[in-house]
Design a protein around this motif. Structure first.
Motif, mmCIF file in Angstrom:
data_model
loop_
_atom_site.group_PDB
_atom_site.id
_atom_site.type_symbol
_atom_site.label_atom_id
_atom_site.label_comp_id
_atom_site.label_asym_id
_atom_site.label_seq_id
_atom_site.Cartn_x
_atom_site.Cartn_y
_atom_site.Cartn_z
ATOM 1 N N LEU A 21 0.882 -1.348 0.152
ATOM 2 C CA LEU A 21 -0.034 0.058 -0.164
ATOM 3 C C LEU A 21 0.770 1.372 -0.051
ATOM 4 O O LEU A 21 0.478 1.963 -1.101
ATOM 5 N N PRO A 22 1.742 1.492 0.845
ATOM 6 C CA PRO A 22 2.563 2.746 0.898
ATOM 7 C C PRO A 22 3.510 2.623 -0.249
ATOM 8 O O PRO A 22 3.723 3.836 -0.938
ATOM 9 N N GLU A 23 3.965 1.563 -0.785
ATOM 10 C CA GLU A 23 4.784 1.377 -2.043
ATOM 11 C C GLU A 23 3.993 1.974 -3.200
ATOM 12 O O GLU A 23 4.447 2.874 -3.891
ATOM 13 N N SER A 24 2.778 1.593 -3.478
ATOM 14 C CA SER A 24 1.830 2.135 -4.353
ATOM 15 C C SER A 24 1.483 3.619 -4.317
ATOM 16 O O SER A 24 1.622 4.352 -5.331
ATOM 17 N N LEU A 25 1.426 4.033 -3.039
ATOM 18 C CA LEU A 25 1.301 5.428 -2.951
ATOM 19 C C LEU A 25 2.457 6.356 -3.200
ATOM 20 O O LEU A 25 2.421 7.239 -3.966
ATOM 21 N N ALA A 26 3.756 5.738 -2.994
ATOM 22 C CA ALA A 26 4.917 6.507 -3.134
ATOM 23 C C ALA A 26 5.219 6.515 -4.470
ATOM 24 O O ALA A 26 5.661 7.481 -5.577
#
Length: 406
Positions: A102-107
């Protein structure tokens, strides 16, 4: 195939249409979105992520190649597609505990969007707005770098959107019509939730004034022509915010709801509705078991898993209890600026929008978008051009942006 857009799974299909709607402003290819979704294994969240993330990386690589070759427009569009596809890949993991994807996709979404910025015709600057001890990240869009004051629209996102997605939802449409734009992630949204760990709060009458403070302080803002536009859950948050902010000239609520708790209770079995949320223990335990069963289902339970994460609660009953603060009862009456309430004919999220409209005492208008026009779904995802024409037609009549660009 029935009434679905691309695939039979209702959640996957809705998210595919959502991604495809970004094609209007270069953030997707419709056929590509359908092809990606149809490669996903039925009900498999990991398969969904794999296919969309791979498509995002492919688009991002095309953007890098085009940029290196001096092909700015090709690079811009490729990076915008990558932005949408990275966001779409990660959305299935919007739950606790947080999956690192999830945070990877956001970044990656943010990086792709910012790689597109140098190739855009508008002036786009990443900003941070101080609020209650944290920073709300956003983008300030200006029609041109000419120092002229223009009307400004403030964009408020929904339950599971991001500030980058707001570009496709409203920002470019506003720029095309002569408005400057401030888009931001608020508490419980986008990076404020995922990276800062700040959960959603209902009292946007206390959130929005800090954002308006920032907008008014910009020398290119016409302080007499500021509007707020809420999208999805933002269709509740924007009018709630407008109830405590007198500097607004207009408010648009796209997919408005009146009272989140009442909607949730109305969808429960009739035998237990009167016991929610603090009634008979047996009834509450029955509801909790029902919610737990639903949340274990990969796609059908997504909205509940998302809700627990966004609201920062541990159980389904606590989620419903927290909804009691999300109401426009007693707040809609305090909105002073002209307000446009929108709903889709088949959108169950906005089925109580007429209650908000009836409670308003300010100048007001109500638009129901029809299934027959392809616009009856949530946030008119299948016919955004129609929504934009109607909504900005209404707003133009109030703020008259041609005064700034003629």
């Amino acid at each position: 195939m029935g009434d679905e857009f691309a695939v039979s799974d209702e959640f996957f299909d809705g998210q595919t249409l959502r991604a495809a709607s970004a094609a209007l402003f270069g953030g997707a290819d419709i056929g590509e979105c359908i092809a990606i979704a149809r490669r996903v294994r039925n009900g498999d969240l990991d398969s969904w992520h794999t296919e969309w993330f791979a498509a995002a990386e492919k688009a991002f690589a095309l953007g890098e190649e085009a940029e290196a070759a001096g092909q700015g427009e090709t690079a811009r569009l490729a990076f915008l597609r990558a932005c949408t596809y990275f966001r779409t890949a990660g959305i299935v993991y919007l739950a606790q505990p947080v999956d690192p994807r999830l945070p990877e996709s956001l970044a990656r979404q943010r990086d792709a969007f910012r790689r597109a910025i140098p190739h855009q015709s508008a002036v786009i600057v990443p900003v941070e707005i101080p609020f209650d001890g944290i920073m709300l990240p956003g983008y300030h869009y200006r029609v041109a770098d000419d120092g002229r004051q223009r009307p400004t629209v403030i964009l408020v996102d929904g339950y599971d959107g991001t500030v980058e997605e707001l570009y496709f939802g409203n920002a470019q449409a506003a720029l095309d019509r002569g408005y400057d734009v401030l888009a931001f992630d608020g508490p419980g949204q986008g990076s404020v939730l995922i990276e800062q760990g700040v959960h959603l709060r209902p009292d946007w009458e206390n959130v929005l004034p800090s954002v308006v403070d920032w907008v008014v302080a910009q020398p290119t803002t016409d302080p007499e022509r500021i509007a707020v536009i809420g999208w999805s859950l933002g269709g509740f948050l924007a009018p709630r915010g407008a109830s405590g902010e007198r500097r607004l000239a207009a408010c648009i609520a796209d997919a408005n709801l009146y009272d989140m708790f009442d909607i949730a209770v109305s969808r429960m079995p009739a035998a237990v509705r009167g016991e929610i949320p603090d009634g008979n223990r047996v009834a509450i335990a029955t509801v909790q078991t029902m919610l737990d069963t639903t949340m274990r289902r990969p796609t059908e339970g997504w909205s509940f898993r998302r809700g627990l994460y966004v609201h920062g609660v541990e159980t389904g009953i606590d989620y419903i209890r927290d909804m009691r603060g999300y109401t426009l009862n007693g707040f809609a009456e305090q909105i002073a600026c002209p307000t446009l309430i929108c709903r889709g004919e088949s959108d169950d999220v906005s089925e109580t929008a007429s209650l908000t409209f009836d409670a308003l005492t300010c100048p007001k208008e109500f638009i129901e978008f029809r299934d027959a026009d392809g616009a009856g779904g949530h946030c008119e995802m299948g016919a955004r051009q129609l929504y934009l024409a109607r909504a900005y037609g209404w707003l133009d009549a109030i703020l008259q942006p041609e005064r700034a660009v003629a």
